[in-house]
Write an enzyme that holds these catalytic residues in place. Structure first.
Site, PDB file in Angstrom:
ATOM      1  N   TYR A  32       0.758  -1.276  -0.078  1.00  0.00           N
ATOM      2  CA  TYR A  32      -0.133   0.039   0.137  1.00  0.00           C
ATOM      3  C   TYR A  32       0.805   1.433   0.042  1.00  0.00           C
ATOM      4  CZ  TYR A  32      -3.847  -3.153   1.262  1.00  0.00           C
ATOM      5  OH  TYR A  32      -4.595  -4.156   0.988  1.00  0.00           O
TER       6      TYR A  32
ATOM      7  N   HIS B 127     -15.373  -2.506  -3.243  1.00  0.00           N
ATOM      8  CA  HIS B 127     -15.125  -1.368  -3.802  1.00  0.00           C
ATOM      9  C   HIS B 127     -15.992  -0.775  -4.868  1.00  0.00           C
ATOM     10  CE1 HIS B 127     -10.464  -2.122  -2.641  1.00  0.00           C
ATOM     11  NE2 HIS B 127     -11.248  -2.151  -1.916  1.00  0.00           N
TER      12      HIS B 127
ATOM     13  N   HIS C 246     -14.574  -3.822   4.499  1.00  0.00           N
ATOM     14  CA  HIS C 246     -14.835  -5.265   4.066  1.00  0.00           C
ATOM     15  C   HIS C 246     -15.464  -5.880   5.307  1.00  0.00           C
ATOM     16  CE1 HIS C 246     -11.218  -5.306   1.054  1.00  0.00           C
ATOM     17  NE2 HIS C 246     -12.041  -4.462   0.974  1.00  0.00           N
TER      18      HIS C 246
ATOM     19  N   HIS D   6     -11.418  -9.532  -6.224  1.00  0.00           N
ATOM     20  CA  HIS D   6     -11.515  -9.569  -4.653  1.00  0.00           C
ATOM     21  C   HIS D   6     -12.839  -9.599  -4.180  1.00  0.00           C
ATOM     22  CE1 HIS D   6      -7.451  -7.373  -4.549  1.00  0.00           C
ATOM     23  NE2 HIS D   6      -7.300  -8.583  -4.859  1.00  0.00           N
TER      24      HIS D   6
ATOM     25  N   ASP E   3     -14.616   2.207   2.089  1.00  0.00           N
ATOM     26  CA  ASP E   3     -13.937   0.777   1.726  1.00  0.00           C
ATOM     27  C   ASP E   3     -13.824  -0.100   2.960  1.00  0.00           C
ATOM     28  OD1 ASP E   3     -12.676  -1.487   1.039  1.00  0.00           O
ATOM     29  OD2 ASP E   3     -10.739  -0.367   0.642  1.00  0.00           O
TER      30      ASP E   3
END
Ligand SMILES: [Zn+2]
Ligand SMILES: [Zn+2]
Length: 275
Positions: free
Chosen positions: A72, A181, A228, A213, A226
């Site tokens: 990242y 996303h 999850h 994903h 975002d």
């Protein structure tokens, strides 16, 4: 064949990732190629590479079932020259590690342009992708869609298309679609999963879907956020994932869980494989 499994840890030795995936019945998986929080890590040892490749063969994982995720820290769209140089060098390093492990494709976020013109950001991101493709001739790059908060690029198919149009070496570039996303960006995955994948295929072609994903979402449609959630526990819901698994475009590509509760991974994998 559906290659389904979580993003597993590479703690202690990268080859243990294969064991971790196999232990929960995954038919595919994702990894980081190094500790994703630091700019530089020691090279992969010959022993680790050998062991990773050997376990892949022993446990019958095809290289195309595994999708490494770049760290990242990398921002391909950054306007900052120093950050750009560091990002490029790390991105090349991670692409090389991917190839050394016997894998073909690395997943990257298109980046945030931070300031100035959005189109310049897309051009910078495309340029870095081309630079990595020339530095590492064996690699393919999967650009991941985003929820699109702030100046983060790549939250719509139109923008992903524009990014790809800026890349010279298009044959080695494709996409990873993240369901959480998509949902955050305003694509109603809950009710229109099949139509969304059909749209992608119409626009880009099935061969441009390099991976997915599979994440449920804690946050609502169009939230630009975002967060999850485990499959079936969030606002997208199980049925959408069933439609995705049954879609032609998800055959023989890595379908990766980045869901928050590791203890649920075995049942999530099992459920998805049964779809
Ligand atoms: Zn990602
Ligand atoms: Zn995410």
């Amino acid at each position: 064949m559906r290659f389904i499994g979580p993003h597993v840890s590479i703690k202690e030795n990268i080859s243990f990732a294969v064991d971790r995936a196999a232990a929960i019945g995954a038919t595919g998986f994702a990894i980081f190629t190094k500790n994703q929080r630091i700019w530089s890590a020691p090279p992969l040892s010959d022993e680790s590479i050998e062991s990773f490749r050997k376990k892949m063969a022993e446990k019958n994982y095809s290289p195309s079932a595994v999708l490494p995720h770049a760290g990242y820290l990398i921002n391909p769209a950054t306007p900052d020259e120093e950050l750009r140089a560091k990002s490029l060098s790390l991105f090349c390093d991670e692409a090389e590690r991917t190839v050394l492990l016997g894998l073909s494709t690395i997943n990257i976020h298109p980046g945030a342009y931070k300031e100035g013109d959005r189109k310049d950001g897309l051009r910078r991101s495309a340029r870095m992708i081309d630079e990595v493709l020339s530095a590492v001739p064996e690699i393919r790059i999967a650009i991941e869609n985003t929820a699109g908060s702030g100046t983060i690029l790549g939250s719509t198919f139109e923008e992903l298309d524009e990014l790809l149009a800026n890349v010279n070496c298009k044959e080695r570039v494709g996409f990873t679609l993240d369901t959480a996303h998509l949902f955050g960006a305003g694509y109603d995955v809950k009710n229109k999963a099949t139509a969304i994948l059909d749209d992608f295929v119409t626009r880009f072609g099935k061969e441009k879907l390099f991976g997915m994903h599979l994440n449920d979402s804690k946050v609502p449609l169009s939230s630009k956020k975002d967060r999850h959630e485990s499959i079936g526990e969030g606002l997208i819901g199980k049925e959408a994932f069933k439609a995705i698994i049954q879609h032609d475009a998800t055959e023989n590509i890595p379908l990766i869980l980045e869901t928050p509760n590791e203890e649920r991974w075995p049942e999530e994998v099992k459920m998805l494989l049964e779809f």
